[in-house]
Write an enzyme that holds these catalytic residues in place. Structure first.
Site, PDB file in Angstrom:
ATOM      1  N   HIS A   1       9.233  -8.059 -18.728  1.00  0.00           N
ATOM      2  CA  HIS A   1       9.097  -6.600 -18.692  1.00  0.00           C
ATOM      3  C   HIS A   1      10.326  -5.942 -19.327  1.00  0.00           C
ATOM      4  CE1 HIS A   1      11.896  -6.238 -15.335  1.00  0.00           C
ATOM      5  NE2 HIS A   1      11.200  -7.142 -14.653  1.00  0.00           N
TER       6      HIS A   1
ATOM      7  N   HIS B   1      13.988  -7.004 -18.517  1.00  0.00           N
ATOM      8  CA  HIS B   1      14.527  -8.173 -19.225  1.00  0.00           C
ATOM      9  C   HIS B   1      14.939  -7.778 -20.637  1.00  0.00           C
ATOM     10  CE1 HIS B   1      11.409 -10.190 -16.511  1.00  0.00           C
ATOM     11  NE2 HIS B   1      12.584 -10.363 -15.950  1.00  0.00           N
TER      12      HIS B   1
ATOM     13  N   CYS C   1      14.662 -14.942   0.744  1.00  0.00           N
ATOM     14  CA  CYS C   1      13.777 -14.067  -0.043  1.00  0.00           C
ATOM     15  C   CYS C   1      13.383 -14.844  -1.294  1.00  0.00           C
ATOM     16  CB  CYS C   1      14.484 -12.769  -0.432  1.00  0.00           C
ATOM     17  SG  CYS C   1      13.515 -11.824  -1.643  1.00  0.00           S
TER      18      CYS C   1
ATOM     19  N   CYS D   1      14.216 -13.052  -4.619  1.00  0.00           N
ATOM     20  CA  CYS D   1      15.626 -13.189  -5.056  1.00  0.00           C
ATOM     21  C   CYS D   1      16.012 -14.656  -5.225  1.00  0.00           C
ATOM     22  CB  CYS D   1      16.590 -12.607  -4.028  1.00  0.00           C
ATOM     23  SG  CYS D   1      16.454 -10.858  -3.727  1.00  0.00           S
TER      24      CYS D   1
ATOM     25  N   CYS E   1      13.609  -7.080   2.128  1.00  0.00           N
ATOM     26  CA  CYS E   1      14.536  -7.148   0.995  1.00  0.00           C
ATOM     27  C   CYS E   1      14.471  -5.815   0.260  1.00  0.00           C
ATOM     28  CB  CYS E   1      14.130  -8.289   0.060  1.00  0.00           C
ATOM     29  SG  CYS E   1      14.873  -8.149  -1.572  1.00  0.00           S
TER      30      CYS E   1
ATOM     31  N   HIS F   1      12.821  -6.291  -3.375  1.00  0.00           N
ATOM     32  CA  HIS F   1      11.448  -6.783  -3.528  1.00  0.00           C
ATOM     33  C   HIS F   1      10.466  -6.213  -2.520  1.00  0.00           C
ATOM     34  CE1 HIS F   1      13.895  -9.780  -5.734  1.00  0.00           C
ATOM     35  NE2 HIS F   1      12.918  -9.617  -6.596  1.00  0.00           N
TER      36      HIS F   1
ATOM     37  N   LYS G   1      13.801   0.265  -8.519  1.00  0.00           N
ATOM     38  CA  LYS G   1      14.072  -0.761  -9.526  1.00  0.00           C
ATOM     39  C   LYS G   1      12.767  -1.260 -10.160  1.00  0.00           C
ATOM     40  CE  LYS G   1      15.723  -5.392 -10.323  1.00  0.00           C
ATOM     41  NZ  LYS G   1      15.525  -6.738  -9.842  1.00  0.00           N
TER      42      LYS G   1
ATOM     43  N   LYS H   1       8.850  -7.047 -11.419  1.00  0.00           N
ATOM     44  CA  LYS H   1       7.504  -7.630 -11.415  1.00  0.00           C
ATOM     45  C   LYS H   1       6.945  -7.656 -10.006  1.00  0.00           C
ATOM     46  CE  LYS H   1       9.324 -11.169 -13.597  1.00  0.00           C
ATOM     47  NZ  LYS H   1       9.705 -12.244 -14.503  1.00  0.00           N
TER      48      LYS H   1
END
Ligand code: MSP
Length: 482
Positions: free
Chosen positions: A20, A23, A130, A133, A147, A150, A294, A297
């Site tokens: 995405h 990156h 997690c 992570c 988390c 996420h 943030k 994905k």
């Protein structure tokens, strides 16, 4: 920067889904640096590495959900990452995959060496893991039991694992960071890391019993090597696999702040335990957010870089991402923001300026002369450096946003010259000498701009250069309907 051998890395990305825009962001920034350093020191003195992180629970789970074997799953996805890099015009010298058997061998060899160093112990551990992570979280990191990155609840895990005795490196880490031997940037993040090291440094588990999809632990095939240790070693294994040993140690590891701890603490401690020269610098940039959240994905709020490139072209995406907010900070991004940059700064800004200047010169037979050094308004930077020197310093300090601001200030100034002096009127009155006096400084600026934008917008820079040479205007940024 006086150093001759430059080794720049991006994180190696998890292949649990297609890439995405987050990156793309790190890869673009690394590419700007690589292109800049190649222009300074020559291609042979720059090694720019990126790649994919393919083992571990996160990837194995994604493969399972897709009903595939992990290796089959990653083999299908990795080309999407390579294709995205190509679409964005990323000039990485190598692309490393952690499922490459040569990498796996280097990892096993280094783990053997680590065990032999005496800095590894077997112990039981219980914690909250997690998978997003790929790490244990402390209770105080959780927000409503989840988390924060996420938005998932970590799983309680207890296992007997091999541990790297990170706690033994507390003093050494403080020393190398405080003395500047190992640099962490930006400064604020360095202070955060230092604060955390001084507070508490727990040993880290470097193996997993429950995760099958990984490199088997030397002498203990029931355990696999923890995906993060496997991944960090890519920076070293790549120099072996691709015959780049003379580039060790790395000059700069680029990443976002999410994975700074691994790079700024665990990685240098591992290198010290292995008695390998330390990387010189880690730089953690901010997060892309969508509505303050943030882009990730796992959260599902991602923008596809390939679609953005299809709509706006690689250079516009590269420009918009680095221009929108300062590199070290968080910032919101959206397709609308990219579209606005395209229209305002590129089509109406740079594109128009090149077109108007060359069209006027051509239709009036004005001779455009080779440029002198571009000197910008002292007031802008309160310095008498040339724009080129300022831009170079800013690139080396990763102040991409300021370089682009500066270049577009020059574009704005040049556009104002044209608007104010109305050279088309001079053309009507056949005042060639005066017209030439207006167009030549603008032409000067354009030549410098084409050089300065090269690391950021390589295709546009090339097109500009050839138009400025042939004096044949052509639309640099065609109108697009969105
Ligand atoms: N596989 C590990 C890295 C191992 S490196 C030895 C990993 N992979 S990841 O796919 O999650 O990539 C994380 C990195 O991707 C971030 O550090 C950053 O470089 C980039 N980004 C991912 N999402 C991002 C944003 N939303 N914003 C900015 N950068 C982002 O962690």
């Amino acid at each position: 920067m006086s150093k001759q051998k430059i080794f720049i890395t991006t994180p190696i990305y998890y292949v649990n889904d297609k890439p995405h825009l987050g990156h793309a962001y790190t890869s673009i920034a690394a590419d700007v640096l690589a292109r800049y350093y190649r222009s300074q020191f020559g291609n042979e003195n720059v090694f720019f590495l990126t790649g994919t992180d393919e083992h571990g629970a996160k990837v194995a789970e994604a493969a399972k959900q897709a009903g595939k074997e992990p290796k089959e799953f990653v083999d299908e996805l990795v080309p999407r990452f390579e294709e995205t890099l190509k679409n964005l015009n990323i000039s990485n010298d190598q692309f490393i995959r952690t499922t490459n058997p040569e990498h796996e061998k280097v990892v096993r060899d280094l783990i053997e060496k680590l065990v032999a160093s005496g800095f590894v112990e077997k112990k039981s551990y219980k914690g909250l893991y997690c998978i997003g992570c790929e790490r244990f979280l402390n209770k105080d990191e959780l927000v409503d039991g989840k988390c924060p990155d996420h938005k998932t609840e970590p799983l309680e895990q207890s296992e007997e694992n091999y541990f790297f005795l990170l706690s033994k490196f507390q003093d050494k880490l403080i020393k190398i960071i405080e003395s500047g031997k190992f640099k962490i940037a930006p400064e604020g993040r360095k202070n955060e890391v230092l604060g955390k090291i001084k507070q508490d440094l727990e040993d880290v588990s470097i193996s997993r019993q429950a995760v099958e999809w990984g490199i088997s632990f030397p002498e203990d095939p029931k355990q696999t090597i923890y995906v993060w240790i496997d991944a960090l070693i890519n920076y070293f294994s790549a120099t072996k696999i691709y015959d780049k040993a003379d580039f060790w140690p790395p000059t700069l590891h680029l990443m976002a702040k999410d994975i700074l701890w691994f790079h700024a603490v665990i990685w240098p401690a591992l290198l010290m335990a292995l008695e390998l020269p330390l990387s010189e610098e880690v730089y953690a940039h901010g997060f892309f957010t969508i509505g303050g959240q943030k882009m990730s994905k796992t959260v599902g709020n991602v923008l596809d870089p390939n679609e953005m490139v299809k709509k706006f072209g690689a250079d516009a995406v590269r420009y918009a991402l680095l221009r929108e907010f300062p590199f070290g900070e968080d910032g919101d991004i959206s397709e609308e923001k990219i579209a606005l940059r395209y229209e305002k700064d590129l089509a109406n800004g740079l594109g128009n300026l090149v077109n108007r200047t060359l069209t006027l010169a051509k239709s009036n037979n004005i001779k455009l002369l080779k440029p002198k050094i571009l000197v910008i308004d002292k007031e802008i930077y309160k310095s008498n450096l040339t724009a080129r020197q300022i831009a170079y310093q800013d690139i080396e300090n990763l102040h991409f946003h300021s370089v682009l601001w500066l270049i577009w200030k020059v574009i704005k100034d040049a556009t104002e010259i044209i608007d104010k002096k109305q050279p088309w009127l001079l053309a009507k009155e056949n005042k060639e000498t005066e017209l030439s006096k207006v167009l030549n400084p603008v032409y000067d600026h354009l030549i410098s701009i084409s050089e300065l934008i090269f690391p950021f917008m390589p295709e546009t820079a090339e097109k500009m250069r050839s138009q400025l040479e042939t004096l044949e205007p052509e639309q640099l940024f065609p109108r697009i309907s969105i």
